[in-house]
Design a protein around this motif. Structure first.
Motif, short mmCIF file in Angstrom:
data_model
loop_
_atom_site.label_atom_id
_atom_site.label_comp_id
_atom_site.label_asym_id
_atom_site.label_seq_id
_atom_site.Cartn_x
_atom_site.Cartn_y
_atom_site.Cartn_z
N TYR A 1 0.83 -1.21 0.00
CA TYR A 1 0.00 0.00 0.00
C TYR A 1 0.86 1.26 0.00
N VAL A 2 1.95 1.25 0.76
CA VAL A 2 2.79 2.46 0.84
C VAL A 2 3.91 2.44 -0.19
N GLY A 3 3.82 1.54 -1.15
CA GLY A 3 4.76 1.56 -2.28
C GLY A 3 6.19 1.24 -1.88
N CYS A 4 6.37 0.27 -1.00
CA CYS A 4 7.74 -0.11 -0.61
C CYS A 4 8.49 -0.67 -1.81
N ARG A 5 9.78 -0.35 -1.86
CA ARG A 5 10.64 -0.89 -2.91
C ARG A 5 11.37 -2.09 -2.34
N ALA A 6 12.07 -2.83 -3.22
CA ALA A 6 12.82 -3.98 -2.74
C ALA A 6 13.77 -3.50 -1.65
N LEU B 1 -2.16 13.10 5.18
CA LEU B 1 -2.38 12.78 3.76
C LEU B 1 -2.98 11.39 3.59
N ALA B 2 -2.53 10.46 4.45
CA ALA B 2 -2.95 9.06 4.27
C ALA B 2 -4.46 8.90 4.26
N ALA B 3 -5.17 9.78 4.96
CA ALA B 3 -6.63 9.64 5.02
C ALA B 3 -7.32 10.27 3.82
N HIS B 4 -6.56 10.90 2.95
CA HIS B 4 -7.19 11.65 1.84
C HIS B 4 -6.66 11.25 0.47
N GLY B 5 -5.72 10.34 0.42
CA GLY B 5 -5.21 9.94 -0.88
C GLY B 5 -4.14 8.89 -0.71
N PRO B 6 -3.79 8.23 -1.81
CA PRO B 6 -2.76 7.19 -1.71
C PRO B 6 -1.42 7.78 -1.30
N VAL B 7 -0.65 6.98 -0.58
CA VAL B 7 0.69 7.40 -0.15
C VAL B 7 1.65 6.37 -0.69
N VAL C 1 -8.01 -1.92 5.93
CA VAL C 1 -8.35 -0.62 5.33
C VAL C 1 -7.47 -0.39 4.10
N CYS C 2 -6.19 -0.66 4.24
CA CYS C 2 -5.27 -0.44 3.10
C CYS C 2 -5.75 -1.26 1.89
N ALA C 3 -6.18 -2.50 2.15
CA ALA C 3 -6.62 -3.35 1.03
C ALA C 3 -7.89 -2.79 0.40
N ALA C 4 -8.74 -2.16 1.21
CA ALA C 4 -10.00 -1.63 0.68
C ALA C 4 -9.80 -0.34 -0.11
N LEU C 5 -8.72 0.36 0.19
CA LEU C 5 -8.50 1.67 -0.44
C LEU C 5 -7.84 1.51 -1.80
N THR C 6 -8.60 0.96 -2.70
CA THR C 6 -8.11 0.78 -4.07
C THR C 6 -8.16 2.13 -4.79
N GLU C 7 -7.66 2.15 -5.99
CA GLU C 7 -7.69 3.38 -6.80
C GLU C 7 -9.13 3.88 -6.99
N THR C 8 -10.04 2.93 -7.26
CA THR C 8 -11.44 3.31 -7.47
C THR C 8 -12.03 3.88 -6.20
N CYS C 9 -11.69 3.27 -5.08
CA CYS C 9 -12.21 3.74 -3.80
C CYS C 9 -11.70 5.16 -3.54
N TRP C 10 -10.43 5.39 -3.79
CA TRP C 10 -9.86 6.74 -3.57
C TRP C 10 -10.53 7.77 -4.47
N ALA C 11 -10.80 7.35 -5.71
CA ALA C 11 -11.42 8.30 -6.63
C ALA C 11 -12.79 8.70 -6.09
N GLY C 12 -13.56 7.72 -5.60
CA GLY C 12 -14.88 8.01 -5.04
C GLY C 12 -14.78 8.88 -3.80
N LEU C 13 -13.82 8.55 -2.94
CA LEU C 13 -13.65 9.34 -1.71
C LEU C 13 -13.24 10.77 -2.04
N ALA C 14 -12.37 10.92 -3.00
CA ALA C 14 -11.90 12.25 -3.38
C ALA C 14 -13.07 13.09 -3.88
N ARG C 15 -13.93 12.48 -4.69
CA ARG C 15 -15.12 13.21 -5.18
C ARG C 15 -16.01 13.62 -4.02
N HIS C 16 -16.24 12.67 -3.13
CA HIS C 16 -17.09 12.91 -1.96
C HIS C 16 -16.53 14.08 -1.13
N GLU C 17 -15.24 14.04 -0.86
CA GLU C 17 -14.64 15.07 0.00
C GLU C 17 -14.60 16.42 -0.70
#
Ligand code: PMP
Length: 442
Positions: free
Chosen positions: A100-105, A213-219, A299-315
């Motif tokens: 979810y937080v984009g960890c690298r190797a 930020l984590a509550a309002h968009g992908p990190v 929560v991280c698993a539920a916060l897909t790109e589509t979910c974020w897009a919907g949340l962003a519109r809502h907010e």
């Protein structure tokens, strides 16, 4: 499945109406049907407009916890089937958060209690002699832990912020730059990716405080080009008690364990000489918070790109409505560092002419069933700086010493926003009265 009607500590309803309808949004949260009694005796749906402090718990987090509890057993400590199950659940949660937080190797995820804990852990792991650059307006969690801090003055614009980091790194050499992605006072978005780009030029590292930020968009560490990121589960729709430090492993593996005790050791001699283990376990001594980690991962698993897009519109819809509403309330003066047009998340701080902020917050709570925060928001230097910039003509009675903060998220409704605006109009039109209980020192 999770009855949340009236909290046992709140006045019990005698005349419950059906809960106010909430518009559909993509992340269901609990507590939407909680009601509180206000001073005139009505029971109102609780309007939680203090989401930036702690967000309501997501239904997916509660469900994950409910599924886990019957299999409760030790983590990383037992041979039994349930212990193995819990150990697997804990490590799966770590892997989910890492993705979810984009960890690298080679990056690590250490579970902590919250962002404050995560930043203190990183401060503990910064190599001795390394300077840490921050801005003086950081949240105290990102201002106070650093041992050798160079604190830059507050910038007037995002470009100034990037230029100040550039100048400081040129003068002082490689360091760690500790910067918040989104202000918890103004909601303003900071130019974190640009700061990370500058830092890389000087061989410096960057830690991003993504608590807000984590509550309002992908990190994403990878997308931000940052070295470390911290966040708090309780601000990301998960329960209290689980936070994250994610990022580069080398400083963490080289540092003394943050906590000394069981689980962090490889071998202990009779004279208590220790070989410490490496990896996340090095800094997670003691039995870990399995429930917190699993809930956060759900929560991280539920916060897909589509979910974020919907949340962003809502907010955004609610934020636009809030902005328009507040603009129409005489006596409300908003706080902003970069100006009103700068991109921001769902946080608005303001003062009301002729009223102490604690009094405004009290009246919103007692008379209107609305929860907001007042004070200096654990960012004293920034909030005082913004309060000092409020034109004297806007608050003729006395200069304000604290502010009110309203913050929105997945559980916020149009009705909450409209009720707030109407209540503020009423309060601002009839100042007077003083509050005896203040949270202003926080
Ligand atoms: N950083 C920011 C920007 C915050 O808003 C907060 C919480 N208000 C923190 C750090 C600290 O978070 P926690 O209290 O969960 O440790």
């Amino acid at each position: 499945m999770y009855p949340t009607s009236v909290h046992p500590l709140l006045p019990q309803p005698t005349d419950l109406d059906p809960p106010a309808p909430t518009p559909a949004h993509p992340l269901a949260v609990l507590g939407g049907d909680v009601r509180v009694r206000v001073t005139d005796g009505r029971l109102l749906p609780y309007a939680n407009l203090d989401v930036a402090a702690t967000a309501p718990c997501a239904a997916v987090a509660a469900e994950a916890v409910a599924r886990l509890l019957p299999t409760y057993a030790s983590v990383h400590r037992g041979a039994g089937a349930l212990s193995r199950h819990c150990t697997r659940a804990y490590e799966q949660a770590r892997a989910t958060v890492a993705r979810y937080v984009g960890c690298r190797a080679g990056d690590q995820v250490v579970f902590t209690r919250n962002s404050t804990d995560a930043l203190n852990l990183l401060a503990h792991a910064v190599p001795r002699g390394a300077d840490v650059l921050t801005f003086v307006g950081e949240h105290h969690a990102n201002l106070l832990p650093w041992r050798r801090a160079i604190r830059l003055p507050l910038p007037g614009t995002p470009d100034d912020a990037v230029a100040a980091v550039d100048r400081a790194l040129r003068r002082h050499g490689p360091a760690l730059v500790a910067v918040t992605a989104t202000s918890n006072v103004t909601g303003e978005v900071w130019p974190v990716a640009e700061i990370a780009r500058v830092a890389r030029r000087y061989g410096a590292r960057v830690v991003v405080d993504a608590a807000q930020l984590a509550a309002h968009g992908p990190v994403s560490l990878a997308a931000l080009g940052a070295d470390y990121v911290v966040l708090s589960g309780h601000k990301l729709y998960a329960p209290f008690g689980a936070g994250v430090l994610a990022g580069r492993a080398d400083w963490l593996d080289d540092a003394e364990p943050y906590l000394r005790g069981g689980g962090a050791t490889r071998h202990v001699d009779a004279d208590a000489t220790v070989q410490w283990t490496g990896g996340p376990a090095r800094h997670e001594a003691g039995t870990p918070n399995l429930v917190g980690a699993v809930a956060l991962a759900a929560v991280c698993a539920a916060l897909t790109e589509t979910c974020w897009a919907g949340l962003a519109r809502h907010e955004q819809r609610l934020l636009d409505r809030l902005d328009a509403g507040l603009a129409g309330v005489a006596g409300v003066q908003r706080l902003a560092l970069f100006g009103p047009g700068h991109p921001r998340t769902g946080i608005v701080s303001f003062v009301v002419a002729g009223l102490e902020s604690a009094e405004v917050a009290r009246r919103l709570a007692d008379d209107h069933g609305i929860g907001v925060r007042d004070g200096l928001f654990c960012a004293h230097p920034l909030t005082r700086h913004l309060l000092a910039a409020v034109p004297a003509a806007a608050t003729p009675a006395a200069p304000p010493t604290t502010a009110v903060r309203v913050s929105i998220g997945a559980g916020t409704t149009v009705e909450h926003v409209d009720r707030l605006v109407a209540a503020l109009a009423q309060i601002a039109a009839r100042p007077g009265g003083r509050c005896t209980q203040s949270f202003g020192a926080r």
